[in-house]
Motif scaffolding. Structure first.
Motif, mmCIF file in Angstrom:
data_model
loop_
_atom_site.group_PDB
_atom_site.id
_atom_site.type_symbol
_atom_site.label_atom_id
_atom_site.label_comp_id
_atom_site.label_asym_id
_atom_site.label_seq_id
_atom_site.Cartn_x
_atom_site.Cartn_y
_atom_site.Cartn_z
ATOM 1 N N TRP A 39 -0.632 8.441 -8.460
ATOM 2 C CA TRP A 39 0.316 7.741 -8.102
ATOM 3 C C TRP A 39 1.259 8.774 -7.029
ATOM 4 O O TRP A 39 1.569 8.245 -5.897
ATOM 5 C CB TRP A 39 1.414 7.604 -9.402
ATOM 6 C CG TRP A 39 2.485 6.766 -8.893
ATOM 7 C CD1 TRP A 39 2.692 5.923 -7.745
ATOM 8 C CD2 TRP A 39 3.608 5.977 -9.908
ATOM 9 N NE1 TRP A 39 3.847 5.232 -7.788
ATOM 10 C CE2 TRP A 39 4.227 5.184 -9.259
ATOM 11 C CE3 TRP A 39 3.589 6.325 -11.189
ATOM 12 C CZ2 TRP A 39 5.322 4.396 -9.946
ATOM 13 C CZ3 TRP A 39 4.599 5.627 -11.937
ATOM 14 C CH2 TRP A 39 5.327 4.569 -11.246
ATOM 15 N N LEU A 40 1.219 10.208 -7.096
ATOM 16 C CA LEU A 40 2.070 10.831 -6.332
ATOM 17 C C LEU A 40 1.345 11.119 -5.027
ATOM 18 O O LEU A 40 2.008 11.251 -3.903
ATOM 19 C CB LEU A 40 2.147 12.501 -6.890
ATOM 20 C CG LEU A 40 3.088 12.429 -8.257
ATOM 21 C CD1 LEU A 40 3.360 13.722 -8.935
ATOM 22 C CD2 LEU A 40 4.493 11.922 -7.736
ATOM 23 N N THR A 41 0.044 11.097 -5.099
ATOM 24 C CA THR A 41 -0.784 10.978 -3.733
ATOM 25 C C THR A 41 -1.051 9.770 -3.150
ATOM 26 O O THR A 41 -1.558 9.754 -2.140
ATOM 27 C CB THR A 41 -2.194 12.011 -3.742
ATOM 28 O OG1 THR A 41 -2.701 11.365 -5.092
ATOM 29 C CG2 THR A 41 -1.832 13.646 -4.512
ATOM 30 N N TYR A 42 -0.670 8.772 -3.897
ATOM 31 C CA TYR A 42 -0.897 7.377 -3.115
ATOM 32 C C TYR A 42 0.106 7.301 -1.929
ATOM 33 O O TYR A 42 1.242 7.439 -2.328
ATOM 34 C CB TYR A 42 -0.650 6.368 -4.117
ATOM 35 C CG TYR A 42 -1.064 4.835 -3.618
ATOM 36 C CD1 TYR A 42 -2.403 4.456 -3.582
ATOM 37 C CD2 TYR A 42 -0.084 3.908 -3.019
ATOM 38 C CE1 TYR A 42 -2.686 3.099 -3.144
ATOM 39 C CE2 TYR A 42 -0.205 2.801 -2.684
ATOM 40 C CZ TYR A 42 -1.419 2.382 -2.596
ATOM 41 O OH TYR A 42 -1.651 1.166 -1.818
ATOM 42 N N GLU A 43 -0.496 6.628 -0.926
ATOM 43 C CA GLU A 43 -0.013 6.823 0.580
ATOM 44 C C GLU A 43 0.966 5.177 0.436
ATOM 45 O O GLU A 43 0.060 4.296 0.851
ATOM 46 C CB GLU A 43 -0.486 6.982 1.432
ATOM 47 C CG GLU A 43 0.116 7.418 2.825
ATOM 48 C CD GLU A 43 -0.890 7.609 4.042
ATOM 49 O OE1 GLU A 43 -0.457 7.089 5.052
ATOM 50 O OE2 GLU A 43 -2.059 8.033 3.839
#
Length: 504
Positions: free
Chosen positions: A39-43
């Motif tokens: 989720w944190l690295t989803y752009e």
């Protein structure tokens, strides 16, 4: 994320009961942390498909994975509920513990696989294979009537999916590709769309479940162990809604518009009818199971409203319902572990001896009713706005369901938690222990977060909803809002303003 629960599940089979419990808990927590990383690295606002991997297997079939914002949110729901399910079974499951934990971990692998699959046959394999661990969980660790419930669950869901497989074979033959993103952009001939749509509908309507295909759900819920009910309500019912938004709408927009009234008609009946049935239930689990059918009808109403508010509302209802109904089944499980009955009349006055339980149960009851400030309000409000734009009678029926929903949920809460103590054994039950407090507290925090700041959950999905709307706009049925526009020129600014209104 697919490998960890899969290999941990195999490892559980060679361990003792305690080793299996800790292995399953460890694996699900690691998978959840990987989900947070995802989720944190989803752009947000980046390319539509992210984290893609592709390996040809044979012929047209390929190991193809990738997610968009919608899949991301549903994967997060799955990996968040899984450690909670393992904790819920910590003391409740005492026979064949390693097999139970292995079945749950296999289920987690398959659920993530369904949401991440980008090959239509890979999707089908994951979608259908998820039946097997659930069938075992109900059939081996379920209640007294578990064999009947397990068979009914298996046969209902399997029969619908055979038609879907035939439709998939035709589509792959027509389009010359098994890639889901490519198929979503393929224009199938309108006369074929209707048959393809109906074949997919046969499978997804049973999974959601829509009225009148819902009769397997109350039986499955009542017989399943608590953790089985949580994952069944929390994630497995969402596979149907995910199917509608990934296949039925983008691949067959004309057929979706043509059969708009079929979906809306069944959903309107479901909202009112299953709410009335829930009002007369004596079994706590059965009541919540019928409420699930009514809530999932909001999802289908929202998704087929053909506008941004409706679709975003339907997606948020899916996430919210996964959390809230899962939490309600946990609440039933808490008192069931102490008294070994789900009969509402055996309880009463629990606010005196179980105040923490009463408070958390109240929060989840209110979220199920759709109280502002909880996750239930956001999704249902948006879905109703979308439904009202599509057709005011649909919105009227859905609102009736909201009122009935408040009636049966509050009546359940009043009979269990307030009033006089009717039985001495219920009055002697201890309050929540640390394990139960942790499970329910974690869900309570997310329910409030989603109610107070829904943007966190809507932002990743917004662009994907926009792409879906671009695809289906051409076929949208004439609803009240569109009929009201006097001429196309006057309707133009209104259409342009719509996404902005949804965005706020």
């Amino acid at each position: 994320m697919l490998a960890i629960p899969f290999f941990a599940g195999i490892a559980c089979l060679w361990l003792g009961a305690n080793g299996a419990r800790w292995t399953a808990l460890g694996a699900t927590i690691v998978t959840f942390l990987l989900g947070v990383l995802l989720w944190l690295t989803y752009e947000v606002g980046g390319p539509q498909w992210q984290f893609q991997e592709y390996a040809p297997v044979f012929g047209r079939f390929a190991w193809a994975l990738g997610i968009d914002g919608i899949a991301l949110m549903l994967i997060m729901l799955s990996v968040f509920l899984m450690p909670i399910c393992i904790l819920a079974s910590w003391t409740a499951i005492e026979k064949r513990v390693p097999e139970f934990m292995a079945a749950f971990l296999l289920m987690e692998t398959l659920m993530i696989g369904v949401f991440a699959a980008q090959d239509i046959f890979l999707f089908y394999i994951m979608f259908e294979a998820g039946l097997i661990p659930m069938y075992l969980i109900i059939g081996i660790w379920g209640g007294a009537n578990r064999i009947y419930a397990a068979y009914k669950f298996f046969l209902y869901t399997l029969l619908g999916s055979v038609l879907m497989l035939i439709a998939m074979l035709w589509m792959v033959n027509f389009a010359g590709t098994t890639s889901i993103p490519d198929l979503m952009a393929t224009d199938f001939p309108p006369e074929a769309q209707t048959w393809l749509w109906l074949a997919f509908f046969a499978s997804f309507a049973v999974k959601v479940p829509m009225w009148p295909f819902h009769t397997w759900l109350p039986d499955a819920h009542v017989q399943a162990p608590t953790a089985g009910s949580v994952i069944l309500a929390g994630v497995l019912l969402k596979l149907g809604g995910y199917g509608f938004i990934r296949f039925s709408l983008p691949m067959f927009p004309e057929a979706s518009a043509q059969l708009f009234w079929l979906v809306m008609g069944l959903s309107m009946v479901a909202v009112v009818y299953t709410s009335l049935v829930a009002l007369v239930q004596q079994d706590m689990k059965k009541l919540i199971a019928y409420s699930s059918v009514a809530h999932m009808a909001f999802v289908t109403i929202g998704l087929f409203a053909f506008n941004r508010q409706g679709i975003e509302g339907g997606l948020i209802v899916m996430l919210s319902h996964g959390l809230v109904s899962g939490a309600l089944f946990l609440c039933v499980g808490v008192v069931y572990d102490r008294l070994h009955t789900r009969d509402i009349d055996r309880y009463g006055g629990l606010a005196d001896n179980m105040p923490a339980y009463a408070l958390l149960f109240l929060l989840f009851t209110m979220a199920a009713v759709g109280l502002p400030g909880t996750s239930g309000f956001v999704g249902e409000f948006l879905a109703l706005m979308g439904a009202y734009q599509a057709h005011s009678w649909v919105a009227f029926a859905a609102t009736t369901g909201l009122i009935l929903g408040a009636a049966y949920m509050l009546w359940l809460y009043w009979r269990v938690v307030y009033g006089a103590h009717r039985h001495a054994d219920a009055a002697a039950m201890p309050d929540l222990n640390r394990r139960e407090l942790g499970m329910l507290g974690a869900i309570a925090a997310v329910v409030l977060w989603m109610g107070v700041y829904p943007e966190s959950f809507m932002a990743p999905m917004r662009a994907d909803v926009g792409l879906l709307l671009d695809r289906i706009e051409r076929a949208a049925p004439a609803g009240d809002a569109r009929l009201a526009a006097p001429d196309p020129a006057a309707a133009q600014p209104q259409a342009a303003a719509q996404p902005a209104a949804g965005a706020h």
